[in-house]
Scaffold this active site. Structure first.
Site, PDB file in Angstrom:
ATOM      1  N   GLU A  48       0.828  -1.208   0.000  1.00 44.35           N
ATOM      2  CA  GLU A  48       0.000   0.000   0.000  1.00 44.35           C
ATOM      3  C   GLU A  48       0.864   1.260   0.000  1.00 44.35           C
ATOM      4  O   GLU A  48       0.607   2.204  -0.742  1.00 44.35           O
ATOM      5  CB  GLU A  48      -0.948   0.001   1.201  1.00 44.35           C
ATOM      6  CG  GLU A  48      -2.018  -1.065   1.151  1.00 44.35           C
ATOM      7  CD  GLU A  48      -3.038  -0.867   0.043  1.00 44.35           C
ATOM      8  OE1 GLU A  48      -3.225   0.272  -0.433  1.00 44.35           O
ATOM      9  OE2 GLU A  48      -3.655  -1.871  -0.365  1.00 44.35           O
ATOM     10  N   ASN A  52       1.166   3.905  -3.095  1.00 41.27           N
ATOM     11  CA  ASN A  52       0.851   5.324  -2.893  1.00 41.27           C
ATOM     12  C   ASN A  52       1.988   6.218  -3.371  1.00 41.27           C
ATOM     13  O   ASN A  52       1.760   7.246  -4.014  1.00 41.27           O
ATOM     14  CB  ASN A  52       0.553   5.620  -1.423  1.00 41.27           C
ATOM     15  CG  ASN A  52      -0.844   5.239  -1.021  1.00 41.27           C
ATOM     16  OD1 ASN A  52      -1.684   4.886  -1.841  1.00 41.27           O
ATOM     17  ND2 ASN A  52      -1.105   5.299   0.275  1.00 41.27           N
ATOM     18  N   ARG A 107      -9.327   4.059  -7.526  1.00 44.23           N
ATOM     19  CA  ARG A 107      -8.627   3.756  -6.282  1.00 44.23           C
ATOM     20  C   ARG A 107      -9.658   3.623  -5.177  1.00 44.23           C
ATOM     21  O   ARG A 107     -10.654   4.345  -5.150  1.00 44.23           O
ATOM     22  CB  ARG A 107      -7.620   4.859  -5.930  1.00 44.23           C
ATOM     23  CG  ARG A 107      -6.643   5.228  -7.039  1.00 44.23           C
ATOM     24  CD  ARG A 107      -5.734   4.109  -7.466  1.00 44.23           C
ATOM     25  NE  ARG A 107      -4.961   3.611  -6.346  1.00 44.23           N
ATOM     26  CZ  ARG A 107      -4.342   2.457  -6.321  1.00 44.23           C
ATOM     27  NH1 ARG A 107      -4.408   1.649  -7.347  1.00 44.23           N
ATOM     28  NH2 ARG A 107      -3.664   2.087  -5.273  1.00 44.23           N
TER      29      ARG A 107
END
Length: 148
Positions: A48, A52, A107
Site C-alpha cells: 500500500e 501510494n 482507487r
C-alpha cells in the site's frame, strides 16, 4: 552480538517494483520466523505504501525513486517508506477511509486505513512538493523473536 539489523533499498517508481518491494521486506523479516498472518500484514502494508508513493507521490514517473528503510530490533520491525514527490496537502483528509485523490483510477481510498490496521504503529508525514514519509512498526510475536 547486537539484535539490530538494517535494510536500505531504493528502486524506480514503477508499478512492477511494488511486488519486489514487498518480497524484499518479507525476506528481510523472515529471520524472525513470523506467522503467515504477520508476514501477510507486513507485505500488504508495504504494498500500500509503495503503491501510494508511485501513483500519488510521483504520478507513475519511473525516473523517480522510492526508498525503503527497515530495521529489526529484537521483536520489533520498523519500516519507513518515502518518496520525494508531490506530497499531500491535507494528511488528515487523506487518512479518511474511502478518500482518494485519484477517483479516475478507481482507487479504493483505503490504503492508509489498511496500513494503520495491519501495523502496531503508523504515522504519515508529508509536505507539498517535498514528498511523503510513512513510518510503520509491527511486533513479531514468534517464538524465535521472543528468545533473541
Amino acid at each position: 552480538m547486537t539484535s539490530r539489523n538494517e535494510l536500505k533499498l531504493s528502486f524506480s517508481a514503477r508499478s512492477e517494483n511494488e511486488a519486489f518491494a514487498r518480497i524484499a521486506v518479507a525476506a528481510f523479516v523472515s529471520q524472525l520466523d513470523p506467522t503467515m498472518e504477520e508476514l501477510n500484514d507486513l507485505k500488504t502494508a508495504v504494498s500500500e505504501a509503495v503503491t501510494n508513493a508511485i501513483i500519488h507521490g510521483y504520478e507513475s514517473d519511473a525516473t523517480k525513486m522510492v526508498d525503503i528503510e527497515a530495521v529489526i530490533d529484537r521483536d520489533m520491525v520498523s519500516i519507513v517508506i518515502s518518496d520525494h514527490g508531490r506530497g499531500i496537502e491535507d494528511v488528515e483528509l487523506a487518512r479518511q477511509p474511502l478518500y482518494t485523490s485519484k477517483p479516475e483510477l478507481e482507487r479504493s481510498g483505503m490504503g492508509f486505513t489498511i496500513m494503520e490496521n495491519f501495523m502496531d504503529r503508523f504515522e504519515v508525514s508529508s509536505s507539498v512538493g517535498g514528498g511523503t514519509r510513512v513510518d510503520m512498526q509491527k511486533r513479531i510475536e514468534s517464538k524465535k523473536a521472543l528468545y533473541n
